[in-house]
Write a protein that holds these residues in place. Structure first.
Motif, short mmCIF file in Angstrom:
data_model
loop_
_atom_site.label_atom_id
_atom_site.label_comp_id
_atom_site.label_asym_id
_atom_site.label_seq_id
_atom_site.Cartn_x
_atom_site.Cartn_y
_atom_site.Cartn_z
N ALA A 22 0.83 -1.22 0.00
CA ALA A 22 0.00 0.00 0.00
C ALA A 22 0.86 1.26 0.00
CB ALA A 22 -0.93 0.00 1.21
N GLN A 67 2.23 -0.82 8.49
CA GLN A 67 3.02 -2.04 8.35
C GLN A 67 3.98 -2.21 9.53
OE1 GLN A 67 2.64 -4.50 6.33
NE2 GLN A 67 4.44 -5.68 6.99
N PHE A 70 1.95 -3.26 12.51
CA PHE A 70 1.56 -4.68 12.40
C PHE A 70 2.74 -5.60 12.73
CE2 PHE A 70 2.01 -8.29 9.43
CZ PHE A 70 1.07 -9.13 9.99
N SER A 76 -0.88 -12.01 12.37
CA SER A 76 -1.80 -12.71 11.45
C SER A 76 -2.20 -11.79 10.30
CB SER A 76 -3.05 -13.16 12.20
OG SER A 76 -3.93 -12.09 12.45
N TRP A 77 -2.51 -12.43 9.16
CA TRP A 77 -2.90 -11.67 7.97
C TRP A 77 -4.24 -10.95 8.17
CZ3 TRP A 77 0.27 -10.56 4.16
CH2 TRP A 77 1.43 -11.34 4.01
N LYS A 78 -5.14 -11.53 8.97
CA LYS A 78 -6.41 -10.86 9.24
C LYS A 78 -6.20 -9.56 10.00
CE LYS A 78 -9.43 -14.92 9.25
NZ LYS A 78 -10.38 -15.75 10.05
N GLN A 79 -5.28 -9.60 10.96
CA GLN A 79 -4.96 -8.39 11.70
C GLN A 79 -4.34 -7.34 10.79
OE1 GLN A 79 -2.51 -10.40 14.58
NE2 GLN A 79 -4.06 -10.24 16.20
N ARG A 80 -3.50 -7.79 9.87
CA ARG A 80 -2.89 -6.85 8.92
C ARG A 80 -3.97 -6.20 8.05
NH1 ARG A 80 0.98 -8.14 3.70
NH2 ARG A 80 2.10 -6.15 3.67
N ALA A 81 -4.91 -7.01 7.57
CA ALA A 81 -5.99 -6.47 6.73
C ALA A 81 -6.84 -5.47 7.51
CB ALA A 81 -6.85 -7.61 6.21
N SER A 82 -7.08 -5.75 8.79
CA SER A 82 -7.88 -4.84 9.61
C SER A 82 -7.17 -3.51 9.81
CB SER A 82 -8.17 -5.48 10.98
OG SER A 82 -8.89 -6.68 10.83
N TYR A 84 -4.83 -2.18 7.86
CA TYR A 84 -4.82 -1.47 6.58
C TYR A 84 -6.20 -0.88 6.27
CZ TYR A 84 -0.12 -2.66 4.93
OH TYR A 84 1.23 -2.73 4.77
N GLY A 85 -7.25 -1.63 6.63
CA GLY A 85 -8.61 -1.12 6.40
C GLY A 85 -8.90 0.13 7.20
#
Length: 637
Positions: A22, A67, A70, A76-82, A84-85
């Motif tokens: 991103a 980043q 995180f 976890s990838w879910k935490q990263r997505a959250s 970034y969201g």
């Protein structure tokens, strides 16, 4: 270069992209928008482009922060997505908070808030990996790493962009290759955004916590701080102390600029001792700790002078945005000074305290928007109440605007209250209105009036009352029954304006259906006085013979075109066209062909004049044409 080196470089670039996708995409968006604007050659005329540019710029640092956050606290990838969201939503809110084409008026504060968020994001980058634990050495090494990476990245970007630009220039000159000149700034932008960002993030280690155990420090940094920054710091301290002594001896008020100088010396001093911080832990460098403490002790009298200077101006002129900023930064430096004098050594306190102060000042009733705005409103109310223009928070005799849409030239203004103000008060009132218009908004005054000022302002903008001649402060001043002219100026300074009206189709000339086409232009006409005339014909494109025909400009009593045709004179007034164009004013002064057309028809001929440029200079009592250009078509009957 060995093939393995190239593979390693590409591999590192790929790893960096998937680690900071991103961040790099934000840089790509930034570069793309700038290149589009270069291609369009329209600067920042479109709010959508400007807002996307600013949002992508802060997105580079925000997603980098996300980043690092995180990697430090999650896995976890879910935490990263959250994470970034959340950052994406915040960026969307920043984009929506910026002015757009539908905004009633554009003032500075949305961009000031943006600057606060931009600085805050970078300060958070500086502390986020070490905000929980007391790893002061890791914190210092991490920021040293960022500092060095920024310098190295800038050097590499400069060398690469310069080399590419010189190479293209050589190709263009040696091989006579035609290259679009826009290519050069586009390469520069691409390198300093995409390459710069990618190269920077590619060299950020993934295990930042390991920096806590790094005990080697660059000797050059100590030399730079000790032998360059410290002597400069001492020189400025001596200058400011000498100035303080001058104030005491002569008993004169301190100049306003002293506040800025003291804040600058505070920042330089804080940076110097932050750079020297790790060296102070060794026994031979004990002087660094002592110097740090004594620096902040010596800073306290200067801070007293800062507050003295700023409170003098607050008493005279009230709180404005710049005085508010000086005040809160003075408070922050004072807190840091007391903290350090008490022997505290937590260097994270400096950025953390600054982040808190910046964020607190960006919202709420205590914000740098609300406090100055309300203070200036109160000052204005006191001045107008003392002059008898207001009573109990209401205007006594306001100008009533018609409910229906009325053009700028048809409205009538009655200046009822102008003589109630002295010259100095009139100028002070105007100054407050201009300040509100520039930094906040005059709508804070709407509760003074019985009319719906929001509706009036909206109609004024819609019907082009507010353009080059008429702005928001003038509308409010006229509603108060006051003139917008400052006192003590010449008449020409009070109301002179310049309008430049350009045809979007200035390069399109068609002579189809006419007997004659006159291409006319005159660079400067302002020297014409009285009833003097000047020929505008510089080139004549005839389809058949014509004699004794000329087109001239007349400046007085009002601007007009004068056609001499077969020993007769025909006058075509310009004032109605100019007034109509002023009402249709747009952001870039570009008009369609029909907007810049005048037609005259007699029993002998039809004359059509299409302008591609008119520059008007207006003063209180007259209007003059400064430049003019276009095509005149004549059709004989």
């Amino acid at each position: 270069m060995k093939l393995s080196s190239i593979k390693s470089m590409l591999s590192n670039a790929k790893i960096a992209f998937f680690r900071f996708p991103a961040t790099i995409l934000s840089a790509v968006i930034f570069a793309f928008v700038v290149i589009v604007m270069i291609e369009q050659d329209k600067d920042f005329e479109r709010f959508s482009q400007l807002n996307l540019l600013l949002t992508s710029l802060i997105g580079i640092s925000s997603f980098f922060l996300a980043q690092i956050f995180f990697e430090t606290y999650f896995n976890s990838w879910k935490q990263r997505a959250s994470i970034y969201g959340i950052v994406f939503i915040l960026l969307a809110l920043i984009y929506l908070s910026l002015p757009n084409a539908q905004s009633q008026f554009i003032h500075a504060f949305p961009y000031i808030n943006y600057l606060i968020y931009f600085i805050t994001a970078h300060l958070m980058i500086a502390i986020i990996p070490f905000v929980k634990e007391k790893k002061y050495n890791g914190f210092w090494n991490y920021n040293k790493l960022l500092f060095i990476r920024i310098i190295v990245t800038q050097i590499f970007s400069t060398v690469l962009s310069t080399g590419l630009l010189l190479a293209l220039g050589a190709i263009k000159m040696l091989f006579d290759v035609t290259l679009d000149d826009k290519l050069f700034p586009e390469i520069y932008v691409t390198v300093f955004t995409i390459f710069n960002t990618w190269f920077f993030v590619a060299n950020i280690p993934s295990d930042l916590q390991a920096l806590e155990h790094q005990k080697t420090y660059p000797a050059g940094l100590k030399i730079f701080s000790q032998y360059i920054l410290l002597p400069l710091l001492l020189i400025y301290l001596l200058i400011l102390y000498a100035y303080g002594g001058k104030i005491i001896l002569s008993w004169e008020w301190p100049k306003g600029i002293v506040s800025y100088l003291i804040l600058c010396i505070s920042v330089v001093g804080g940076l110097t001792f932050l750079l020297l911080h790790p060296y102070a832990n060794s026994s031979e460098n004990q002087w660094i700790k002592n110097s740090t403490r004594w620096y902040y002790i010596l800073l306290m009298p200067l801070l007293f002078m800062l507050f003295f200077a700023i409170f003098l101006r607050l008493g005279d002129y009230g709180i404005t945005l710049n005085r508010y900023v000086i005040l809160i930064f003075g408070i922050w430096v004072s807190i840091v000074s007391v903290y350090t004098i008490m022997g505290k050594t937590n260097i994270r306190f400096i950025p953390i305290s600054l982040i808190i102060i910046l964020l607190l000042s960006s919202f709420g009733p205590w914000s740098m928007d609300n406090i100055p705005k309300q203070n200036q409103k109160k000052r204005l109310e006191v001045l107008l109440t003392q002059a008898g223009i207001m009573k109990n928070g209401k205007v006594l005799s306001e100008t009533k605007w018609p409910a229906e849409n009325t053009s700028l030239m048809q409205r009538e203004i009655t200046i009822l209250n102008d003589k109630k103000l002295t010259d100095s008060l009139q100028n002070e009132v105007i100054s407050i209105f201009q300040y509100l218009d520039q930094f906040h908004d005059c709508d804070v005054l709407n509760d003074w009036f019985t009319q719906n000022m929001d509706s009036i302002v909206k109609d004024a903008r819609k019907n082009k009352w507010i353009n080059y001649n008429y702005d928001q402060p003038e509308l409010y001043l006229n509603t108060l029954g006051l003139s917008s002219n400052t006192r003590g100026e010449t008449e020409s300074q009070k109301s002179e304006s310049t309008f430049e009206l350009k045809n979007r189709n200035e390069n399109i000339i068609s002579v189809s259906g006419y007997d004659y086409a006159f291409l006319f232009n005159e660079y400067s006409l302002t020297a014409l006085e009285g009833d003097a005339t000047r020929s505008l014909i510089h080139d004549v494109n005839k389809t058949k013979e014509i004699k004794a025909t000329d087109l001239l400009i007349v400046q007085k009593p009002s601007p007009a075109l004068l056609l001499k045709y077969k020993n007769k004179e025909y006058q075509l007034a310009l004032s109605p066209l100019i007034e109509k164009l002023k009402l249709k004013a747009n952001d870039n002064n570009a008009y369609e062909k029909d907007d810049l057309r005048l037609v005259m028809e007699t029993k002998d001929f039809k004359l059509v004049v299409e302008f591609y440029e008119i520059v008007i200079q207006e003063s209180k009592n007259e209007m003059k044409v400064g430049r003019i250009g276009g095509v005149a078509y004549l059709d004989e009957k």
